[in-house]
Enzyme design. Sequence first.
Site, PDB file in Angstrom:
ATOM      1  N   ASP A 179       0.780  -1.216   0.239  1.00 24.89           N
ATOM      2  CA  ASP A 179       0.246  -0.194   0.054  1.00 24.89           C
ATOM      3  C   ASP A 179       0.742   1.126  -0.674  1.00 24.89           C
ATOM      4  O   ASP A 179       0.225   2.208  -1.222  1.00 24.89           O
ATOM      5  CB  ASP A 179      -1.159  -0.401   1.164  1.00 24.89           C
ATOM      6  CG  ASP A 179      -1.727  -1.163   1.164  1.00 24.89           C
ATOM      7  OD1 ASP A 179      -1.585  -1.363   0.190  1.00 24.89           O
ATOM      8  OD2 ASP A 179      -2.691  -1.196   2.209  1.00 24.89           O
ATOM      9  N   GLY A 180       2.017   1.139   0.407  1.00 21.19           N
ATOM     10  CA  GLY A 180       3.205   2.533   0.467  1.00 21.19           C
ATOM     11  C   GLY A 180       3.671   2.310  -0.996  1.00 21.19           C
ATOM     12  O   GLY A 180       3.653   3.848  -0.994  1.00 21.19           O
TER      13      GLY A 180
ATOM     14  N   ASN B 209      -4.397   8.646   2.540  1.00 17.03           N
ATOM     15  CA  ASN B 209      -5.023   8.529   3.909  1.00 17.03           C
ATOM     16  C   ASN B 209      -5.130   9.649   4.669  1.00 17.03           C
ATOM     17  O   ASN B 209      -6.121   9.132   4.756  1.00 17.03           O
ATOM     18  CB  ASN B 209      -4.190   7.483   5.039  1.00 17.03           C
ATOM     19  CG  ASN B 209      -4.223   5.874   3.900  1.00 17.03           C
ATOM     20  OD1 ASN B 209      -5.131   5.417   3.193  1.00 17.03           O
ATOM     21  ND2 ASN B 209      -3.285   5.117   4.460  1.00 17.03           N
TER      22      ASN B 209
ATOM     23  N   ASP C  17      -3.256  11.164  23.247  1.00 15.55           N
ATOM     24  CA  ASP C  17      -2.458  10.610  22.266  1.00 15.55           C
ATOM     25  C   ASP C  17      -2.493  11.884  21.632  1.00 15.55           C
ATOM     26  O   ASP C  17      -1.679  12.188  20.690  1.00 15.55           O
ATOM     27  CB  ASP C  17      -2.200   9.617  21.902  1.00 15.55           C
ATOM     28  CG  ASP C  17      -1.548   9.368  23.524  1.00 15.55           C
ATOM     29  OD1 ASP C  17      -1.404   9.371  24.205  1.00 15.55           O
ATOM     30  OD2 ASP C  17      -1.172   7.742  23.625  1.00 15.55           O
TER      31      ASP C  17
END
Length: 414
Positions: free
Chosen positions: A157-158, A252, A282
Amino acid sequence: MFHGLKATYADCSANQATCIEPYFVRCLASLLRTQSLHGPSPVTTFGPKACMLKNPKAVMHIQDPASQRLTWNKPPKSVLVIKKIQDVSLLQPFKELCIFLTEQKQMLVYVERKVLEDPAIANDDSFVAVKKKFCTFREDFDDISNRVDFIICLGGDGTLLYASSLFQESVPPVMAFHLGSLGFLTPFNFDTYQTQVTQVIEGNAAIVLRSRLSVRVVKERREKGRAKDRKLILSNGDAEPARRAMQYQVLNEVVVDRGPSSYLSNVDLFLDGHLITTVQGDGVIVSTPTGSTAYAVAAGASMIHPNVPAIMITPICPHSLSFRPIVVPAGVELKVMLSREARNNAWVSFDGRKRQEIGQGDSITITTSCFPVPSICFRDPVNDWFESLAQCLHWNVRKKQGYMSSEEEEVEEP
């Protein structure tokens, strides 16, 4: 629609027109409101030669997202091949594909320079003749936006995320082969690459438009000097604005987190200029439907099909039991800023890249981009998506309940 309304309005008497006019205004307002809810209309041309195949049966020229297909204004002649760097298993597929494209399809192949600098490729004497035909480029130095007709990705996917980052406006169609670890965005198997690539070149392929986020980061310059100064004076005497802006296209997600600090992040979230909440935890993830199955789903968010026009807001480990992920319309404008009460700065990243620190006075503005990524489908947008859910995330996979016979049912009765 409006032409008919105007004609009716012109043919009416004064009293009738008085009744119709509010209706016409309401129709116009309703259409404008619908457009704002769905975000900006995506472009229907992708790169220099690709476009959407028009459906003559479409109602009011509204294309069904599930039936979108790719076509070409002119036959494609150039292709960008993106290969995952330093992956030995991809060397042979990369060579086979490039030889097929250059020798059999007579395509002009673009390859990133650092790919050819891989020793395994650079020292391969049998590949020298093919490499001489390549056009090379360097990220952030060379503009290839108007040179590439379509893109082929080899990896996970990268590689598709990386392809998206190379094009800040119109993106050529992307064909992604599953040669990585997860492969949620890469529906094609390399075993039949010749047939699949030929179909794409001929214009016979379904596509899904993966929306992107248009992100604008505005930072205060924090050089030493008086805080009241609106501009900085450079050595040549020119005035430099006290704020600088950066623009990104994100496929994304945008992630704002607390970085290396041990304190909770404390950032304010605005929607169309109104403060809707303060994120204490966070961090927060602002994602596209494509990104909903990435970091967002790991943080507890729902999964959204890429055809849904939406933006998802997901808190990361919020210090609140009631802070749940929410989905907002694609037409809104989100802004993230460090709260005045924050004990530390925040950090932001875009699809896992370009990570940077955010301080007081900085802002991150997020809207839906009008430049989506046209991802070529193996079958169609719906089947490909559910196939990925089943194969990559094992969605709803469990051992099936056993069949119960009629005799067993009678035994179970009291």
